[in-house]
Scaffold this active site. Structure first.
Site, PDB file in Angstrom:
ATOM      1  N   GLY A   1      45.679  44.210  27.825  1.00 38.65           N
ATOM      2  CA  GLY A   1      44.538  44.489  26.974  1.00 38.65           C
ATOM      3  C   GLY A   1      43.356  43.574  27.189  1.00 38.65           C
TER       4      GLY A   1
ATOM      5  CG  ASP B   1      48.141  37.596  37.905  1.00 40.72           C
ATOM      6  OD1 ASP B   1      48.630  36.726  38.660  1.00 40.72           O
ATOM      7  OD2 ASP B   1      46.913  37.846  37.883  1.00 40.72           O
TER       8      ASP B   1
ATOM      9  CD  GLU C   1      47.144  36.757  43.757  1.00 45.74           C
ATOM     10  OE1 GLU C   1      46.209  37.429  43.280  1.00 45.74           O
ATOM     11  OE2 GLU C   1      47.936  36.103  43.054  1.00 45.74           O
TER      12      GLU C   1
ATOM     13  CG  HIS D   1      50.962  39.468  41.039  1.00 48.01           C
ATOM     14  ND1 HIS D   1      49.783  40.084  41.413  1.00 48.01           N
ATOM     15  CD2 HIS D   1      50.658  38.148  40.945  1.00 48.01           C
ATOM     16  CE1 HIS D   1      48.821  39.181  41.514  1.00 48.01           C
ATOM     17  NE2 HIS D   1      49.334  37.994  41.222  1.00 48.01           N
TER      18      HIS D   1
ATOM     19  CG  HIS E   1      50.706  33.224  40.000  1.00 40.63           C
ATOM     20  ND1 HIS E   1      50.531  33.085  41.364  1.00 40.63           N
ATOM     21  CD2 HIS E   1      49.914  34.261  39.631  1.00 40.63           C
ATOM     22  CE1 HIS E   1      49.666  33.997  41.787  1.00 40.63           C
ATOM     23  NE2 HIS E   1      49.287  34.727  40.760  1.00 40.63           N
TER      24      HIS E   1
ATOM     25  CG  HIS F   1      41.802  37.883  45.019  1.00 37.61           C
ATOM     26  ND1 HIS F   1      41.169  37.215  43.993  1.00 37.61           N
ATOM     27  CD2 HIS F   1      43.111  37.962  44.669  1.00 37.61           C
ATOM     28  CE1 HIS F   1      42.061  36.894  43.057  1.00 37.61           C
ATOM     29  NE2 HIS F   1      43.249  37.350  43.445  1.00 37.61           N
TER      30      HIS F   1
ATOM     31  CG  LEU G   1      40.164  37.388  32.587  1.00 38.35           C
ATOM     32  CD1 LEU G   1      40.334  38.894  32.692  1.00 38.35           C
ATOM     33  CD2 LEU G   1      40.827  36.870  31.315  1.00 38.35           C
TER      34      LEU G   1
ATOM     35  CB  ALA H   1      39.909  39.712  41.960  1.00 39.90           C
TER      36      ALA H   1
END
Length: 399
Positions: free
Chosen positions: A259, A284, A139, A67, A69, A205, A318, A230
């Site tokens: 964190g 991510d 995604e 994952h 992007h 999501h 975020l 999400a």
């Protein structure tokens, strides 16, 4: 036996134990021997074309990021060969040896462009010079409008099985993972279709109830994207998505261990619930990874990065992360408190198994590809190898 290179004096993390002072012998891109230094053949050592003394650093299997992007100013949604090479180069320098090109929710045309570009990159006769691109993680766009996170709500649509059939016919085996909301109309049938096509169905999501996630798992749901983020949270009378992910053994859970996305105590709770084989570390990461604070874009939405934390300009959600896999590994060991062996499994072995690549990569074992990362005691990446080849991150010489 002819040996191309031997890594010596390493703390070698294997699936079964850590060899405190070990060696790894590589030939033709694969691991041929692993063991304690005292068992190494002096003949093999003398005959090796390259001897790499790592002086007590960790030898770990290369990280597998399912994952991600983008990074260093590039986004997979750019759908260009230059962007893909830039992303695979940057994350390889941080220890990632295998990754999935992860999209955001976009138009059918934009997603098709990513598939085409990724397929071309993988099939390029010149090979992949940095991290291996193993396929695509879609995604969205079949997600819940109630939980868009940093996904562009303009492109959220119900599941479209015809899109999947079209894409898998044109690009067999390219799509490895797909994130959707299991509560949406037609989602269960889509999950079955994805499973039939060899694609890992993932929830994310999503506004699903506990019962809906359990039902989806019975239909083939196998993965949860950025757990806690999400998605419907845990409640003692309605365990929601988080409760189902934590208790359902058929589902492997991702977590963004930076964190910021999840409190360390909750990551520790998730790690205990899923066990050493059920948790997957992901970045991510967006295009801002590797760069400083400033203004960026994600799926056409404005993002501002401040103190390394990415948030949407509108809504303050975020928006992915600036995390790297080596930072995630360090956070799990130093802050969450898991062992290096367990953190390595979460960063390499578990995601490789989820992708069906565990025969080839994800652990240090005889016969597997020489996908390795050498990590210093203070968690600095010292060397990265893909299929036994040491990667170079020096800029090319001027012509």
């Amino acid at each position: 036996m002819r040996i191309n290179s031997i890594i010596t004096n390493a703390k070698v993390v294997t699936p079964h134990r850590t060899i405190e002072r070990g060696f790894i012998a590589l030939r033709d891109g694969r691991i041929r021997l692993v063991g304690p230094m005292e068992t190494i053949s002096q003949l093999d050592l003398a005959a090796a074309m390259e001897r790499i003394d790592v002086k007590g650093s960790w030898a770990l299997p290369g990280f597998v990021d399912v994952h991600v992007h983008g990074g260093f100013g590039h986004d997979f949604m750019d759908a260009s060969q230059a962007a893909i090479e830039g992303i695979t180069r940057f994350h390889a320098s941080c220890g990632t040896t295998t990754m999935l090109a992860t999209t955001v929710t976009g138009s059918k045309e934009a997603l098709a462009d990513v598939l085409q570009a990724s397929d071309a990159f993988i099939r390029n006769g010149n090979g992949m010079p940095y991290a291996r691109l193993a396929g695509v993680h879609l995604e969205g766009p079949f997600i819940s409008p109630k939980w868009p996170g940093a996904q562009n709500p303009s492109y959220i649509v119900p599941p479209q099985p015809d899109w999947i059939r079209e894409w898998t016919a044109k690009y067999p085996g390219l799509i490895k993972l797909m994130t959707l909301a299991p509560e949406t109309e037609g989602a269960l049938e889509t999950i079955r279709l994805l499973s039939e096509q060899g694609i890992v169905p993932a929830c994310g999501h999503t506004d699903s109830t506990y019962a809906q996630i359990v039902s989806a798992a019975a239909h083939g749901l196998r993965h949860a994207v950025h757990t806690f983020n999400a998605m419907k949270g845990l409640h003692h009378r309605e365990p929601g998505v988080v409760g189902a992910v934590m208790t359902e053994d058929r589902i492997t859970a991702e977590v963004i261990a930076d964190g910021h996305h999840v409190h360390p105590a909750c990551i520790g709770l998730l790690a205990k619930a899923k066990g050493p084989d059920g948790l997957v570390l992901v970045t991510d990461a967006i295009s801002a990874a590797g760069l400083g604070d400033g203004d960026y874009q994600l799926g056409g939405l404005g993002v501002i990065v401040k103190d390394g934390v990415a948030r949407l300009k509108e809504g303050d959600s975020l928006a992915g992360s600036t995390l790297t896999m080596i930072e995630a590994l360090r956070f799990m060991v130093q802050t969450v408190g898991v062992s290096m062996e367990t953190a390595s499994r979460m960063a390499s072995g578990n995601p490789a198994r989820q992708l069906g690549m565990e025969i080839e990569t994800g652990s240090i074992e005889t016969g597997k590809l020489g996908d390795l990362v050498i990590v210093s005691p203070d968690f600095k990446v010292e060397r990265v190898m893909v299929a036994g080849r040491t990667l170079s991150f020096e800029p090319p010489a001027a012509e």
